[in-house]
Motif scaffolding. Structure first.
Motif, PDB file in Angstrom:
ATOM      1  N   ALA A   1       0.843  -1.202   0.000  1.00  0.00           N
ATOM      2  CA  ALA A   1       0.000   0.000   0.000  1.00  0.00           C
ATOM      3  C   ALA A   1       0.878   1.251   0.000  1.00  0.00           C
ATOM      4  O   ALA A   1       1.976   1.260   0.553  1.00  0.00           O
ATOM      5  N   ARG A   2       0.383   2.295  -0.644  1.00  0.00           N
ATOM      6  CA  ARG A   2       1.093   3.576  -0.652  1.00  0.00           C
ATOM      7  C   ARG A   2       1.044   4.178   0.750  1.00  0.00           C
ATOM      8  O   ARG A   2       0.016   4.150   1.411  1.00  0.00           O
ATOM      9  N   VAL A   3       2.185   4.725   1.191  1.00  0.00           N
ATOM     10  CA  VAL A   3       2.261   5.305   2.533  1.00  0.00           C
ATOM     11  C   VAL A   3       2.720   6.756   2.440  1.00  0.00           C
ATOM     12  O   VAL A   3       3.489   7.130   1.555  1.00  0.00           O
ATOM     13  N   LEU A   4       2.244   7.567   3.382  1.00  0.00           N
ATOM     14  CA  LEU A   4       2.591   8.978   3.443  1.00  0.00           C
ATOM     15  C   LEU A   4       3.956   9.143   4.109  1.00  0.00           C
ATOM     16  O   LEU A   4       4.191   8.649   5.202  1.00  0.00           O
ATOM     17  N   VAL A   5       4.864   9.819   3.407  1.00  0.00           N
ATOM     18  CA  VAL A   5       6.220  10.048   3.909  1.00  0.00           C
ATOM     19  C   VAL A   5       6.455  11.559   3.970  1.00  0.00           C
ATOM     20  O   VAL A   5       6.108  12.279   3.031  1.00  0.00           O
ATOM     21  N   HIS A   6       7.055  12.021   5.068  1.00  0.00           N
ATOM     22  CA  HIS A   6       7.342  13.446   5.263  1.00  0.00           C
ATOM     23  C   HIS A   6       8.843  13.669   5.195  1.00  0.00           C
ATOM     24  O   HIS A   6       9.617  12.841   5.672  1.00  0.00           O
ATOM     25  N   GLN A   7       9.248  14.806   4.646  1.00  0.00           N
ATOM     26  CA  GLN A   7      10.662  15.119   4.516  1.00  0.00           C
ATOM     27  C   GLN A   7      10.876  16.622   4.538  1.00  0.00           C
ATOM     28  O   GLN A   7      10.102  17.379   3.961  1.00  0.00           O
ATOM     29  N   ALA A   8      11.934  17.047   5.212  1.00  0.00           N
ATOM     30  CA  ALA A   8      12.348  18.456   5.174  1.00  0.00           C
ATOM     31  C   ALA A   8      13.204  18.660   3.927  1.00  0.00           C
ATOM     32  O   ALA A   8      14.014  17.801   3.575  1.00  0.00           O
ATOM     33  N   PHE A   9      13.033  19.810   3.247  1.00  0.00           N
ATOM     34  CA  PHE A   9      13.778  20.040   2.010  1.00  0.00           C
ATOM     35  C   PHE A   9      14.149  21.507   1.857  1.00  0.00           C
ATOM     36  O   PHE A   9      13.606  22.384   2.506  1.00  0.00           O
ATOM     37  N   TRP A  10      15.102  21.754   0.951  1.00  0.00           N
ATOM     38  CA  TRP A  10      15.443  23.099   0.486  1.00  0.00           C
ATOM     39  C   TRP A  10      15.503  23.043  -1.032  1.00  0.00           C
ATOM     40  O   TRP A  10      15.660  21.974  -1.619  1.00  0.00           O
ATOM     41  N   GLU A  11      15.358  24.217  -1.669  1.00  0.00           N
ATOM     42  CA  GLU A  11      15.405  24.268  -3.132  1.00  0.00           C
ATOM     43  C   GLU A  11      15.853  25.656  -3.575  1.00  0.00           C
ATOM     44  O   GLU A  11      15.479  26.658  -2.957  1.00  0.00           O
ATOM     45  N   VAL A  12      16.652  25.700  -4.630  1.00  0.00           N
ATOM     46  CA  VAL A  12      17.100  26.964  -5.209  1.00  0.00           C
ATOM     47  C   VAL A  12      16.872  26.911  -6.715  1.00  0.00           C
ATOM     48  O   VAL A  12      17.242  25.937  -7.371  1.00  0.00           O
TER      49      VAL A  12
END
Length: 194
Positions: free
Chosen positions: A131-142
């Motif tokens: 089953a698809r699961v919800l994953v959380h992640q901290a990120f940055w982008e430029v």
């Protein structure tokens, strides 16, 4: 279709940003007219960088454009609660990002943006059930001149979960305007990533 009035520039020699949002309906082309009503004295108008852009369809938020009337911020801060949502059984992309950033108003070859935040997505699957699961992640982008790093993980494998209270800032250094500081804090789990 739409008209936006503008007035005298308060800072001599400066430009002001004028943004006109409109719906073109079924029209596939438009003509832009720029006019000026003089205030009863010798005056002139100079136009530069007219840009027609499609609307952003994948984000919404509060934007502060720079102009002589409105100085662009050099720092921005936001707080939010990390969302939770069910992952559909289909392969449809389910993804939500909460972030704070500087720039990012232009959409095209000159776009620039510095941002930091969190992303919640259903891209992973439970190894036992599939089953698809919800994953959380901290990120940055430029994004610099249209070149995009994409969402990069914040160093240190910092844990983020649904319900966590997050706070983030993007600060342009006054001593070097090309350098930014991007602190991200998880107030629930008591960590800060510099």
């Amino acid at each position: 279709m739409k008209e936006e009035n503008y007035g005298k520039v308060r800072t001599p020699g400066a430009y002001q940003y004028v943004h006109v949002a409109f719906n073109s309906g079924a029209d596939t082309s438009i003509t832009v007219f720029i006019g000026y009503v003089a205030p009863g004295a010798d005056s002139w108008v100079q136009i530069d960088d007219v840009y027609l852009a499609p609307p952003y369809g994948n984000w919404a938020g509060y934007v502060v454009p720079s102009s002589p009337r409105n100085t662009a911020p050099t720092a921005v801060t936001a707080s939010w609660v990390e969302p939770s949502f069910p992952c559909a059984d289909t392969a449809a992309p389910d993804h939500v990002s909460d972030w704070v950033g500087l720039d990012g108003l232009d959409h095209g070859p000159y776009e620039s943006l510095v941002q930091i935040g969190t992303a919640a997505s259903c891209d992973n699957r439970d190894p036992h059930t599939g089953a698809r699961v919800l994953v959380h992640q901290a990120f940055w982008e430029v994004i610099n001149g249209g070149q995009d790093t994409g969402e990069q993980p914040v160093p240190g494998n910092r844990p983020v979960a649904a319900g966590d209270t997050m706070s983030a800032s993007v600060v342009r250094r006054s001593s070097d305007p090309t350098t930014y500081v991007l602190p991200l804090s998880n107030l629930t789990r008591h960590w800060t990533a510099p």
